[in-house]
Design a protein around this motif. Structure first.
Motif, PDB file in Angstrom:
ATOM      1  N   ILE A  38     -13.666   2.922 -13.817  1.00  0.00           N
ATOM      2  CA  ILE A  38     -14.761   3.801 -13.422  1.00  0.00           C
ATOM      3  C   ILE A  38     -14.539   5.200 -13.994  1.00  0.00           C
ATOM      4  CG2 ILE A  38     -15.831   4.982 -11.458  1.00  0.00           C
ATOM      5  CD1 ILE A  38     -16.727   2.090 -11.782  1.00  0.00           C
ATOM      6  N   GLY A  41     -14.010   4.621 -18.317  1.00  0.00           N
ATOM      7  CA  GLY A  41     -15.092   3.979 -19.043  1.00  0.00           C
ATOM      8  C   GLY A  41     -14.677   2.825 -19.930  1.00  0.00           C
ATOM      9  N   HIS A 117     -22.697  -4.889 -15.279  1.00  0.00           N
ATOM     10  CA  HIS A 117     -21.921  -3.778 -14.719  1.00  0.00           C
ATOM     11  C   HIS A 117     -20.793  -3.402 -15.676  1.00  0.00           C
ATOM     12  CE1 HIS A 117     -20.618  -1.138 -11.592  1.00  0.00           C
ATOM     13  NE2 HIS A 117     -19.501  -1.792 -11.334  1.00  0.00           N
ATOM     14  N   ILE A 139     -21.553   8.670 -20.980  1.00  0.00           N
ATOM     15  CA  ILE A 139     -21.496   9.868 -20.144  1.00  0.00           C
ATOM     16  C   ILE A 139     -21.334  11.105 -21.033  1.00  0.00           C
ATOM     17  CG2 ILE A 139     -20.122  11.098 -18.409  1.00  0.00           C
ATOM     18  CD1 ILE A 139     -19.597   8.380 -17.092  1.00  0.00           C
ATOM     19  N   GLN A 210     -23.954   7.545 -12.129  1.00  0.00           N
ATOM     20  CA  GLN A 210     -22.853   6.650 -11.765  1.00  0.00           C
ATOM     21  C   GLN A 210     -22.532   6.870 -10.282  1.00  0.00           C
ATOM     22  OE1 GLN A 210     -18.950   7.454 -13.486  1.00  0.00           O
ATOM     23  NE2 GLN A 210     -18.660   5.261 -13.870  1.00  0.00           N
ATOM     24  N   GLU A 212     -20.195   6.072  -8.197  1.00  0.00           N
ATOM     25  CA  GLU A 212     -18.843   6.412  -7.746  1.00  0.00           C
ATOM     26  C   GLU A 212     -18.453   7.851  -8.054  1.00  0.00           C
ATOM     27  OE1 GLU A 212     -18.964   2.026  -8.877  1.00  0.00           O
ATOM     28  OE2 GLU A 212     -19.611   3.928  -9.779  1.00  0.00           O
ATOM     29  N   THR A 213     -19.071   8.468  -9.074  1.00  0.00           N
ATOM     30  CA  THR A 213     -18.633   9.786  -9.519  1.00  0.00           C
ATOM     31  C   THR A 213     -19.731  10.839  -9.539  1.00  0.00           C
ATOM     32  OG1 THR A 213     -19.072   9.377 -11.865  1.00  0.00           O
ATOM     33  CG2 THR A 213     -16.914   8.678 -11.010  1.00  0.00           C
ATOM     34  N   ARG A 215     -21.700  11.285 -12.011  1.00  0.00           N
ATOM     35  CA  ARG A 215     -21.938  11.688 -13.399  1.00  0.00           C
ATOM     36  C   ARG A 215     -23.182  10.975 -13.942  1.00  0.00           C
ATOM     37  NH1 ARG A 215     -16.160  10.462 -16.093  1.00  0.00           N
ATOM     38  NH2 ARG A 215     -16.616   8.465 -15.071  1.00  0.00           N
ATOM     39  N   VAL A 217     -25.466   9.191 -16.867  1.00  0.00           N
ATOM     40  CA  VAL A 217     -25.189   8.261 -17.958  1.00  0.00           C
ATOM     41  C   VAL A 217     -26.431   8.123 -18.829  1.00  0.00           C
ATOM     42  CG1 VAL A 217     -24.480   5.904 -18.544  1.00  0.00           C
ATOM     43  CG2 VAL A 217     -23.635   6.981 -16.442  1.00  0.00           C
ATOM     44  N   ASN A 219     -28.427   5.916 -20.554  1.00  0.00           N
ATOM     45  CA  ASN A 219     -28.538   4.460 -20.445  1.00  0.00           C
ATOM     46  C   ASN A 219     -29.478   3.918 -21.524  1.00  0.00           C
ATOM     47  OD1 ASN A 219     -28.202   1.886 -19.213  1.00  0.00           O
ATOM     48  ND2 ASN A 219     -30.111   2.163 -18.076  1.00  0.00           N
TER      49      ASN A 219
END
Length: 234
Positions: A38, A41, A117, A139, A210, A212-213, A215, A217, A219
Motif C-alpha cells: 500500500i 505501490g 486491486h 500517485i 487511496q 488507506e492513505t 493519496r 491516484v 486512474n
C-alpha cells in the motif's frame, strides 16, 4: 524480511529478498507485506520460490483473489492464475518492429465493473531477448500534474470497453503505432463474446483516493479507454 529500495532515484518500489512459503503463513508477515505494498505501490520479490503454488498463496496476502474475465487466458490447472500468452504465435508490429507477446500500457481488468486491486506477475519462461516489464506510479503521476489540470480532472470519468479486434483497444496509447500482424488463436472466442454483449462498457473515475492513505491516484489506462465522459475524442 530483507527490504531494499528498488532504486535510489524512484519515489516508489521495494525489493523483498528471501521470502519463503513458511513465512507467509504468519499473520504478522502477511500484514507487513500488505502495508508495504500500500505504501510503496510496487514490491519485487527476489531469492525465494517461483512456482504457481507460491504465487497464489502470496497473492492471498493482499486480498481476495479475482478470476480473470478472459477465460482463454486462465491457467489450465489453476483458475486463479492467468497466462500472458507470448508463445502462441500472436504478433504485433510496434513502431515498425514485430514483437511477440507484447502488451501495451494498461491497468488490468479496467474494462470490467470490478477492477483489479493489484496483481503479481511471475516470469514462467524467460525469453532470450526482450521481456521488459514496466510499471507506472499513478500517485506520483497525479502529483506531477499542474494544479489547474488536477482541478479539471478530479471529478471526470473514463469509459472503458474491451473492443472487437486488437488495435481498436490501443486508440489512446502515447507515442506508439501498433498494428496486428497475427492475432491470438483464442481471439475468435473473445470476439464472439464481445458481439454477444459479454463485455459491456463500464465507467471508472479518472482520479480516486487511496482509502488507506488518502493519496490521490491518476486512474488512467491508455489501453481499453474509449472516451472521457462528456467530452469529445479530441
Amino acid at each position: 524480511m530483507d527490504l531494499r529500495r528498488l532504486a535510489d532515484d524512484m519515489p516508489f518500489g521495494l525489493t523483498v529478498h528471501g521470502l519463503d512459503a513458511d513465512q507467509i503463513q504468519h499473520a504478522s508477515i502477511r500484514q507487513e507485506l500488505r502495508e508495504l505494498w500500500i505504501r510503496e505501490g510496487l514490491v519485487v520479490f527476489r531469492g525465494g520460490p517461483s512456482d504457481p503454488v507460491f504465487q497464489v498463496e502470496l497473492s492471498r496476502c493482499f486480498g481476495e483473489l479475482q478470476v480473470h474475465s478472459v477465460a482463454e487466458m486462465l491457467h489450465p490447472d489453476c483458475k486463479e492464475l492467468f497466462v500472458a500468452k507470448g508463445g502462441d504465435g500472436a504478433l504485433l508490429e510496434v513502431n515498425g518492429t514485430v514483437l511477440g507477446g507484447y502488451i501495451p500500457w494498461h491497468s488490468d481488468q479496467v474494462f470490467t465493473v470490478e477492477t483489479n486491486h493489484g496483481g503479481i506477475l511471475r516470469v514462467a519462461h524467460q525469453p532470450d531477448q526482450g521481456g521488459t516489464t514496466g510499471f507506472v506510479d499513478q500517485i506520483s503521476a497525479y502529483d506531477a500534474l499542474p494544479d489547474d489540470l488536477r482541478k479539471t480532472i478530479d471529478d471526470l470519468e473514463v469509459l472503458y470497453a474491451l473492443q472487437s479486434g486488437v488495435t481498436p483497444n490501443f486508440r489512446y496509447l502515447p507515442q506508439q503505432q501498433i498494428n496486428s500482424v497475427r492475432a491470438h488463436p483464442f481471439q475468435s472466442g473473445v470476439e464472439q463474446r464481445i458481439a454477444a454483449g459479454g463485455y459491456p462498457a463500464v465507467v471508472h473515475p479518472l482520479v480516486f483516493v487511496q482509502p488507506e492513505t488518502g493519496r490521490k491516484v491518476l486512474n488512467l489506462s491508455p489501453m481499453f479507454a474509449c472516451s472521457i465522459v462528456g467530452m469529445g475524442a479530441e
